[in-house]
Scaffold this active site. Sequence first.
Site, short mmCIF file in Angstrom:
data_model
loop_
_atom_site.label_atom_id
_atom_site.label_comp_id
_atom_site.label_asym_id
_atom_site.label_seq_id
_atom_site.Cartn_x
_atom_site.Cartn_y
_atom_site.Cartn_z
N GLU A 120 6.94 93.01 38.48
CA GLU A 120 8.51 93.07 38.79
C GLU A 120 9.12 93.92 39.12
OE1 GLU A 120 9.22 89.21 36.33
OE2 GLU A 120 8.87 90.78 34.78
N GLU A 140 2.26 86.67 32.90
CA GLU A 140 2.70 86.36 31.37
C GLU A 140 2.53 84.67 31.51
OE1 GLU A 140 4.90 89.37 33.72
OE2 GLU A 140 4.15 88.13 34.05
#
Length: 266
Positions: A120, A140
Amino acid sequence: MGGTEHLTMQREGATLVLTLNRPDARNALSLAMLVGLYDGWLEADADDTVRSIVLTGAGGAFCAGMDLKALAGDGMQGQQYRERLKADPDLHWKAMLRHHRPRKPVIAAVEGHCVAGGTEILQGTDIRVAGESATFGLFEVRRGLFPIGGSTVRLQRQIPRTHALEMLLTGRPYSAQEAARIGLIGHVVPDGSALDRALEIADRVNACGPLAVEAVKASVYETAEMTETDGLAAELTRGRPVFDTADAKEGARAFAEKRPPVYKRA
């Protein structure tokens, strides 16, 4: 020069090198790291002698994402860092380049794991270099979590949507070679040489007119979601003033005189 126990800052000429420094945890994000990162972005933008930023990790890893023990309530020690976060609840998003974009170009030098929050943060960088054994991915969903660092928005704008959705929905790892093939990174180099290549690229950036570099970066991002007509108009607004700078005149003189230019941000 600033920094914390989990984030070091070092100057390499006109480049500020920010190193995620928690190798025993594969540089998993901590409050000390996030505070140091945000301070690094601010320091680079405030110092006109800094023309580029390189972001890397210590100990053969880039970043393994959020410290899940801390997320569960353990760790994240340091009262001074908790006070910083309390004073600025958005600090962690700014540190991860979700809610902050440095004026100076940011070059990522990746070795080893660059997963979850690491991938990210990577999406907030401008130029990306990785060692051939580096690993990328957004894990995730495998943990019942959401990649809330910006990936459901940014990734589909940086790589083809089919690849973005596969990465987001499967949570599988990607090799450096596959990451390069789908466009997530730009360079794959021998292991251990990502920082050297990033610094070489930074040196090329640093040799260019700093006002021009910053204006070009700003134009690329601010026009990304505009129509072509609106984008071209915005480009003129951003670009025309560069031609009136002393740096632009110096660049022309240096070219005519066949010598390296000396830019002064003027």
